[in-house]
Design an enzyme around this catalytic site. Sequence first.
Site, PDB file in Angstrom:
ATOM      1  N   ASP A   9       0.868  -1.174   0.000  1.00 30.12           N
ATOM      2  CA  ASP A   9       0.000   0.000   0.000  1.00 30.12           C
ATOM      3  C   ASP A   9       0.912   1.234   0.000  1.00 30.12           C
ATOM      4  O   ASP A   9       2.096   1.136   0.336  1.00 30.12           O
ATOM      5  CB  ASP A   9      -0.892  -0.036   1.243  1.00 30.12           C
ATOM      6  CG  ASP A   9      -1.780   1.183   1.365  1.00 30.12           C
ATOM      7  OD1 ASP A   9      -2.293   1.657   0.334  1.00 30.12           O
ATOM      8  OD2 ASP A   9      -1.934   1.691   2.495  1.00 30.12           O
ATOM      9  N   ASP A  11      -0.060   5.046   1.078  1.00 27.01           N
ATOM     10  CA  ASP A  11      -0.218   5.976   2.201  1.00 27.01           C
ATOM     11  C   ASP A  11      -0.099   5.244   3.532  1.00 27.01           C
ATOM     12  O   ASP A  11      -0.850   4.312   3.810  1.00 27.01           O
ATOM     13  CB  ASP A  11      -1.575   6.679   2.119  1.00 27.01           C
ATOM     14  CG  ASP A  11      -1.720   7.505   0.846  1.00 27.01           C
ATOM     15  OD1 ASP A  11      -0.815   8.303   0.556  1.00 27.01           O
ATOM     16  OD2 ASP A  11      -2.735   7.335   0.151  1.00 27.01           O
ATOM     17  N   GLY A  58      -7.955   3.988   3.594  1.00 29.57           N
ATOM     18  CA  GLY A  58      -7.691   2.916   2.643  1.00 29.57           C
ATOM     19  C   GLY A  58      -8.737   2.721   1.567  1.00 29.57           C
ATOM     20  O   GLY A  58      -8.512   1.984   0.603  1.00 29.57           O
ATOM     21  N   ARG A  61     -11.933   7.225  -2.665  1.00 21.98           N
ATOM     22  CA  ARG A  61     -12.421   8.479  -2.085  1.00 21.98           C
ATOM     23  C   ARG A  61     -13.943   8.562  -1.982  1.00 21.98           C
ATOM     24  O   ARG A  61     -14.485   8.859  -0.916  1.00 21.98           O
ATOM     25  CB  ARG A  61     -11.896   9.643  -2.932  1.00 21.98           C
ATOM     26  CG  ARG A  61     -12.062  11.004  -2.310  1.00 21.98           C
ATOM     27  CD  ARG A  61     -11.665  12.091  -3.296  1.00 21.98           C
ATOM     28  NE  ARG A  61     -10.462  11.714  -4.020  1.00 21.98           N
ATOM     29  CZ  ARG A  61     -10.207  12.061  -5.282  1.00 21.98           C
ATOM     30  NH1 ARG A  61     -11.090  12.768  -5.960  1.00 21.98           N
ATOM     31  NH2 ARG A  61      -9.086  11.700  -5.867  1.00 21.98           N
ATOM     32  N   SER A 136      -5.631   5.537  -3.913  1.00 20.81           N
ATOM     33  CA  SER A 136      -5.475   6.945  -4.247  1.00 20.81           C
ATOM     34  C   SER A 136      -5.368   7.170  -5.756  1.00 20.81           C
ATOM     35  O   SER A 136      -4.626   6.472  -6.447  1.00 20.81           O
ATOM     36  CB  SER A 136      -4.222   7.508  -3.570  1.00 20.81           C
ATOM     37  OG  SER A 136      -3.993   8.843  -3.976  1.00 20.81           O
ATOM     38  N   ASN A 138      -4.081   9.848  -6.703  1.00 20.49           N
ATOM     39  CA  ASN A 138      -2.894  10.699  -6.734  1.00 20.49           C
ATOM     40  C   ASN A 138      -1.605   9.876  -6.693  1.00 20.49           C
ATOM     41  O   ASN A 138      -0.535  10.413  -6.435  1.00 20.49           O
ATOM     42  CB  ASN A 138      -2.906  11.660  -5.543  1.00 20.49           C
ATOM     43  CG  ASN A 138      -4.130  12.559  -5.540  1.00 20.49           C
ATOM     44  OD1 ASN A 138      -4.386  13.270  -6.502  1.00 20.49           O
ATOM     45  ND2 ASN A 138      -4.894  12.521  -4.469  1.00 20.49           N
ATOM     46  N   ASP A 194      -1.430  -0.939   6.168  1.00 20.74           N
ATOM     47  CA  ASP A 194      -1.612  -0.355   7.498  1.00 20.74           C
ATOM     48  C   ASP A 194      -3.078  -0.117   7.827  1.00 20.74           C
ATOM     49  O   ASP A 194      -3.412   0.147   8.975  1.00 20.74           O
ATOM     50  CB  ASP A 194      -0.846   0.968   7.620  1.00 20.74           C
ATOM     51  CG  ASP A 194      -1.474   2.085   6.793  1.00 20.74           C
ATOM     52  OD1 ASP A 194      -1.812   1.831   5.608  1.00 20.74           O
ATOM     53  OD2 ASP A 194      -1.634   3.199   7.309  1.00 20.74           O
TER      54      ASP A 194
END
Length: 258
Positions: A9, A11, A58, A61, A136, A138, A194
């Site tokens: 992952d 972030d 996670g 959005r 994401s 991004n 995480d």
Amino acid sequence: MHFDAAIFDMDGVVTDTAAVHAAAWTEMFDAFLSERAESAAIPFEPFRREDYLAFVDGRPRYEGVAAFLKSRGIELPFGDPADPPECETICGLGNRKNAAFNRVLKQHGVRVFGSTIALIGVLRRHGIKVAIATSSKNGAEVLGKAGLATLFEARVDGVVSAELGLKGKPAPDIFAVACDRLGTTRHRAVVVEDAVSGVQAGARGRFGLTLGIARENNDDELKREGADIVVRDLAEISLADLDHWFEHTVRTGATRPQ
């Protein structure tokens, strides 16, 4: 080696951007909830850290927006991904959060977890393929700002998920596609996560090992929700530890153990 690949992952695992996301979600939802409370003459209940972890951490959005609003009994139209940030739709609120995230990202840049980068380096030197899988949209921009654009052999992010119609975590879709793009099978791959939704995805996908990182001191929760091994930081685990797991727990050709 008894395994072929590791899928990370982004972030909170590779990049220290989870706090930026949390701050952006809080800014967006608190403004929305405050305006709603004022117009309806009801008490203002702020967006809490527990809300972030339970409903948006996670997840893609718009799914995060919908999950949190449902928890508060708030109904909004889904709208369209092209909705402007001021639009009061699920997509509009999601885009408002993304604008806040990108503003902070531009101001402060991206920090990385050195222990994660060190482990990735060891994996690559021993012929283990590495991919990044993130909800994401991004992903490419964040990795570029962090100087990590060429570190991973495959990237499955929110843009790829939208193109392929993949389900978000806790569905295992993005990790499965990452395996496919690395040319390996699930039972010979590590998923490193995480977020609760991420370890749930690793468990549901029956990957060889789901490794949880308890950044929120939530060791027990990650273990309960599907992590096979939980650490506070990847400095606590080595290539030998990972290989030992596969050698003694996951047999060649087997699926993830019950």
